[in-house]
Design an enzyme around this catalytic site. Structure first.
Site, short mmCIF file in Angstrom:
data_model
loop_
_atom_site.label_atom_id
_atom_site.label_comp_id
_atom_site.label_asym_id
_atom_site.label_seq_id
_atom_site.Cartn_x
_atom_site.Cartn_y
_atom_site.Cartn_z
N ARG A 36 -15.53 -4.70 2.19
CA ARG A 36 -15.47 -3.74 3.29
C ARG A 36 -16.56 -2.68 3.14
O ARG A 36 -17.18 -2.26 4.11
CB ARG A 36 -14.08 -3.07 3.37
CG ARG A 36 -13.95 -2.18 4.60
CD ARG A 36 -12.53 -1.68 4.84
NE ARG A 36 -12.09 -0.76 3.82
CZ ARG A 36 -10.91 -0.17 3.79
NH1 ARG A 36 -10.02 -0.41 4.75
NH2 ARG A 36 -10.57 0.66 2.82
N LYS A 71 -16.09 2.59 7.29
CA LYS A 71 -15.37 3.65 6.56
C LYS A 71 -16.45 4.62 6.09
O LYS A 71 -16.97 4.55 4.98
CB LYS A 71 -14.57 3.04 5.40
CG LYS A 71 -13.58 4.03 4.78
CD LYS A 71 -12.57 3.33 3.92
CE LYS A 71 -11.77 4.30 3.05
NZ LYS A 71 -10.99 5.29 3.79
N GLU A 85 -3.94 5.48 14.88
CA GLU A 85 -3.59 5.56 13.46
C GLU A 85 -3.46 7.03 13.09
O GLU A 85 -3.72 7.91 13.92
CB GLU A 85 -4.66 4.89 12.60
CG GLU A 85 -6.03 5.56 12.74
CD GLU A 85 -7.13 4.93 11.90
OE1 GLU A 85 -6.83 4.23 10.93
OE2 GLU A 85 -8.30 5.17 12.23
#
Ligand code: PMP
Length: 310
Positions: A71, A170, A203
């Site tokens: 990721r 991220k 979220e």
């Protein structure tokens, strides 16, 4: 995990466990924590330009290490940031850092900053990205909240839409989430749910969200504009199925959460935590519901005993 609840309120709680001693891995070598620093011209500092991962160590095993490394490199690619290390090299470096700090249960922060550049935005003026690995411990929320359930609020500000910033990144810039977190702290709670610009559930500021209704588990689809959480995926693929549940991924409206039997949040640092209240709405009698409790227990069993590293 230490219990800070008797000493702190959400707005004063310590970030958790970062030692002032220890070894930080920076650009190929371990350096003492107090010497580990980045340049004021690093675009990671100037613009929040870079990406990172938070990773858990359970029982001497680095949980889903390869998935986190992949990721990180996917975030880097989406940012047009050329990783200075291969996945194998990074894996070796992470293991070396964990060992050097004697961490058997803890938390790893792995960071690529864009590197040192000029004062302009152009990322391609920057030299080599800086690679930083910190191995420490973390206690995100007080332990009592795992037993009693955690109240959360609905933030007034929406999450940055996918069209503006791909949520698979991220990235180091968390200002959207930080401002929502400040709303939570202002309401004397630890977490805030963020809706997307369509008004649907996305979220929380640092966690993914699930709900349970009539023994059925649902979570917002990634199209809602959420980080593709590794804990979320672990719950969908492994924890819930181990208990005979399948998780539905779909568009979720706020009203569904308000009439849910249970809500819980997932994240590397948070693990699985039950929600007792969403704004004024009480969930499962203001406690952690039975499905959440069962998932939490299974989660802890799997990560401590069974789960392979990848
Ligand atoms: N959403 C956001 C915004 C996050 O920052 C995080 C990680 N803290 C998560 C969800 C959970 O992701 P993961 O399970 O991969 O830690």
């Amino acid at each position: 995990m230490s219990d800070q609840s008797t000493l702190s309120t959400p707005s004063t709680a310590a970030a958790g466990g970062l030692p002032l001693t220890g070894q930080v891995w920076m650009n190929g070598r371990l350096v003492p924590m107090e010497e580990a620093s980045v340049s004021v011209l690093d675009h990671g500092l100037l613009y929040g330009d870079g990406c990172f991962e938070g990773i858990r160590v359970y029982n001497n095993k680095i949980f889903k290490l390869r998935t986190h490394l992949e990721r990180l490199h996917s975030s880097a690619e989406l940012l047009h940031l050329n990783p200075p290390y291969s996945l194998d090299e990074l894996e070796k470096a992470v293991r070396e850092t964990v060992a050097a700090n004697g961490i058997s249960d803890g938390y790893i922060r792995l960071i690529y900053t864009r590197g040192i550049g000029t004062l302009g935005l152009n990322p391609f003026t920057c030299g080599t990205p800086q690679t930083i690995i910190i191995a420490a411990t973390i206690s995100l929320y007080p332990e009592s909240l795992y037993e009693e359930g955690m109240p959360i609020i609905v933030a007034s500000r929406p999450r940055i839409p996918i069209a503006c910033l791909d949520p698979r990144i991220k990235g180091l810039n968390y200002l959207n989430n930080i401002l929502a977190k400040v709303e939570a702290l202002g309401a004397d709670v630890y977490e805030a749910l963020m809706l997307n610009c369509d008004g649907d559930v996305s979220e929380c500021t640092g966690d993914n969200i699930f709900f349970v209704k009539n023994n059925h588990i649902t979570t917002p689809h990634t199209d809602a504009g959420i980080l593709h959480g590794i804990t979320r995926q672990f719950v969908i693929d492994e924890v819930a199925p181990a208990l005979g549940y399948t998780v539905e991924e779909r568009r979720v409206e706020l009203d569904e959460l308000k009439s849910a039997d249970e809500i819980f949040l997932t994240g590397t640092a948070a693990e699985i935590i039950g929600v007792s209240h969403l704004d004024e709405t009480q969930l499962s009698g203001g406690q952690v519901g039975p499905v959440t409790n069962a998932l939490s227990t299974e989660f802890r069993r799997l990560v401590h005993e069974d789960a392979p590293e990848d």
